[in-house]
Design an enzyme around this catalytic site. Sequence first.
Site, mmCIF file in Angstrom:
data_model
loop_
_atom_site.group_PDB
_atom_site.id
_atom_site.type_symbol
_atom_site.label_atom_id
_atom_site.label_comp_id
_atom_site.label_asym_id
_atom_site.label_seq_id
_atom_site.Cartn_x
_atom_site.Cartn_y
_atom_site.Cartn_z
ATOM 1 N N ASN A 52 14.946 84.276 42.954
ATOM 2 C CA ASN A 52 15.556 83.299 41.195
ATOM 3 C C ASN A 52 14.379 82.375 41.203
ATOM 4 O O ASN A 52 13.309 81.981 42.268
ATOM 5 C CB ASN A 52 16.672 82.381 42.231
ATOM 6 C CG ASN A 52 17.393 81.841 41.039
ATOM 7 O OD1 ASN A 52 16.766 81.804 39.759
ATOM 8 N ND2 ASN A 52 18.044 81.228 41.450
ATOM 9 N N SER B 177 23.057 75.591 36.808
ATOM 10 C CA SER B 177 24.144 74.218 37.419
ATOM 11 C C SER B 177 24.657 73.432 37.088
ATOM 12 O O SER B 177 23.650 72.473 36.421
ATOM 13 C CB SER B 177 24.546 74.294 39.069
ATOM 14 O OG SER B 177 24.311 75.833 39.895
ATOM 15 N N ASP C 127 21.724 90.984 60.068
ATOM 16 C CA ASP C 127 21.883 92.337 58.962
ATOM 17 C C ASP C 127 21.433 92.630 57.832
ATOM 18 O O ASP C 127 22.072 91.905 57.090
ATOM 19 C CB ASP C 127 23.621 92.976 59.156
ATOM 20 C CG ASP C 127 23.392 94.454 58.628
ATOM 21 O OD1 ASP C 127 23.085 94.795 58.156
ATOM 22 O OD2 ASP C 127 24.431 94.590 58.503
ATOM 23 N N LYS D 16 28.357 90.906 39.264
ATOM 24 C CA LYS D 16 29.891 89.813 39.631
ATOM 25 C C LYS D 16 30.449 89.804 38.124
ATOM 26 O O LYS D 16 31.185 89.359 37.329
ATOM 27 C CB LYS D 16 29.419 89.024 39.928
ATOM 28 C CG LYS D 16 29.869 89.359 41.778
ATOM 29 C CD LYS D 16 29.850 88.494 42.691
ATOM 30 C CE LYS D 16 29.602 88.470 44.393
ATOM 31 N NZ LYS D 16 30.734 87.753 45.187
ATOM 32 N N CYS E 206 18.724 75.837 35.809
ATOM 33 C CA CYS E 206 18.682 77.198 35.622
ATOM 34 C C CYS E 206 18.741 77.087 33.514
ATOM 35 O O CYS E 206 18.649 78.217 33.113
ATOM 36 C CB CYS E 206 19.300 78.121 36.100
ATOM 37 S SG CYS E 206 19.301 78.065 37.933
ATOM 38 N N SER F 187 29.339 77.154 43.440
ATOM 39 C CA SER F 187 28.379 77.231 42.369
ATOM 40 C C SER F 187 28.915 79.317 42.161
ATOM 41 O O SER F 187 28.894 79.336 40.723
ATOM 42 C CB SER F 187 26.755 77.637 43.413
ATOM 43 O OG SER F 187 26.563 78.299 43.605
ATOM 44 N N THR G 40 17.773 82.956 48.827
ATOM 45 C CA THR G 40 17.430 83.434 47.351
ATOM 46 C C THR G 40 16.974 82.272 46.826
ATOM 47 O O THR G 40 16.904 81.742 45.828
ATOM 48 C CB THR G 40 19.271 82.575 47.054
ATOM 49 O OG1 THR G 40 20.146 81.359 46.886
ATOM 50 C CG2 THR G 40 20.310 84.420 46.765
ATOM 51 N N HIS H 14 21.822 85.239 33.639
ATOM 52 C CA HIS H 14 21.297 84.675 34.471
ATOM 53 C C HIS H 14 20.925 85.137 35.940
ATOM 54 O O HIS H 14 22.052 85.421 36.047
ATOM 55 C CB HIS H 14 21.705 82.684 34.570
ATOM 56 C CG HIS H 14 20.835 82.548 36.072
ATOM 57 N ND1 HIS H 14 19.757 82.643 36.296
ATOM 58 C CD2 HIS H 14 22.040 81.529 36.760
ATOM 59 C CE1 HIS H 14 19.622 81.368 37.328
ATOM 60 N NE2 HIS H 14 20.045 81.131 37.586
ATOM 61 N N GLU I 5 13.455 73.558 36.245
ATOM 62 C CA GLU I 5 14.141 72.359 37.578
ATOM 63 C C GLU I 5 12.833 71.876 38.063
ATOM 64 O O GLU I 5 13.362 70.833 38.631
ATOM 65 C CB GLU I 5 14.707 73.250 37.760
ATOM 66 C CG GLU I 5 16.198 72.757 38.466
ATOM 67 C CD GLU I 5 15.467 71.633 40.511
ATOM 68 O OE1 GLU I 5 16.474 71.638 40.987
ATOM 69 O OE2 GLU I 5 14.178 72.866 40.423
#
Length: 388
Positions: free
Chosen positions: A276, A309, A29, A242, A111, A201, A152, A233, A79
């Site tokens: 990203n 990370s 979906d 979030k 990152c 993560s 992502t 970030h 990175e």
Amino acid sequence: MKVGIDLIHFATADYYLGLDTFAAEKHIDVEKFTIGIGQEKMSIAPPDEDVVSLAAKAAAPILRQIDTNEISAVLFATETGVDQSKSAGVFLHGLLGLPNRCRVVEFKHACYAGAAALQMATTMIRANSKEKVLVIAADIAKYDVDTSGEATQGCGAVAMLITESPRIIAIEAGSGYYTDDVMDFWRPNNRTTALVDGKYSTKVYLNSLKHAWEHFTEQTNRTFNDIDYFCYHIPFTKMAEKAHKTLIKKTGADVTQDQFEAQTLASQIYNRIVGNSYSASLFVSFISLLDNNRQSVEGKRISFFSYGSGCVAEFFTGIMQSGYEKVLMTQEHQRKIAQRKPLSYQEYLDFYKQADSVIENIVYPLTNKGPYRLAGIKDHKRYYEKTN
Ligand code: CAA
């Protein structure tokens, strides 16, 4: 002395994969992506695009506005380095014809490295106000096909000229840091794709935010209400949502839905359609705020939360300078994003499967629309060219 970002410009690849195309291919979906993670498109780099060509595209419009002989250092955060030994910044230095009297170094921590390079540049200028430092944050986010990370991906490069008396934003002294040795996302030296423990993560990201905030408030005595706009970030835009909810809960701030959106939404617009870009992502978010906020942000305090990370995080702020709008490159950003060509899932896979840094000899067909590209690799040496 005020020190900060005098000019800023970003570049992304000429192609994208729509998450609608992705969802149809995977029989998922589409709202899982558009609503669940808050993403619509991922910029996809063709084989003749890497962090050096992206960085050159990001930096060139800045360099056209200044005397390049004044650049005293290039700090290149990535990175997705192209060589285990030689800095991506030195390839860029050659491609752009920067002066020999210049320090160049590559910064790495997932990152986070873009924020580290920016802070290092401000420190260099506070020590010697004549320095003009070109900071680059550039990455190509790549995960294995058919893993949770595949949706992502993305890519981009942000170039920033860091000087005394900056025209865009003065970075304020006082940062909150947080480092913890965890394995939430990593990429062993033999791999071109990252490994990730996805759900974990996101938890480590939010935990790091709380700790970096605590340190920031101890260092600066600032509160949530001292900040007007929040740049995070952004691996995917739902993560920023979030993060902001977590910060509000932690600080006990009283924020209406309208205020929540005003504080965060403009800074997510580009990330939603670029995907990203690891070390560049926080600065793409800042550019998105500057280019898309309906009101002027002159005199406003902007916060930056950088998360790499592994993990290293930092929370810091800056004050927007008067007249900053005059030096923005909004139209270039919007044109570049709009001109990208959509890929079918098969075309994306064809780009994806083209390995690069491990190849000994290759001549790349012209796929990248320029003005800079990776032309080929001969005897393990990379060759770049200006195409137009
Ligand atoms: N409609 C609306 N929402 C839906 C939906 C639908 N049909 N189907 C699912 N969703 C929602 C889910 O409820 C979930 O929401 P919550 O997170 O609020 O619970 C969300 O969509 C994602 O669904 P899943 O959890 O099932 O998705 P997933 O298992 O595919 O994993 C992910 C998501 C972990 C983010 C994965 O994309 C991933 O591993 N990404 C790479 C790692 C990453 O980006 N981590 C971020 C923190 S680390 C970091 O920031 C550094 C960095 O750049 C890598």
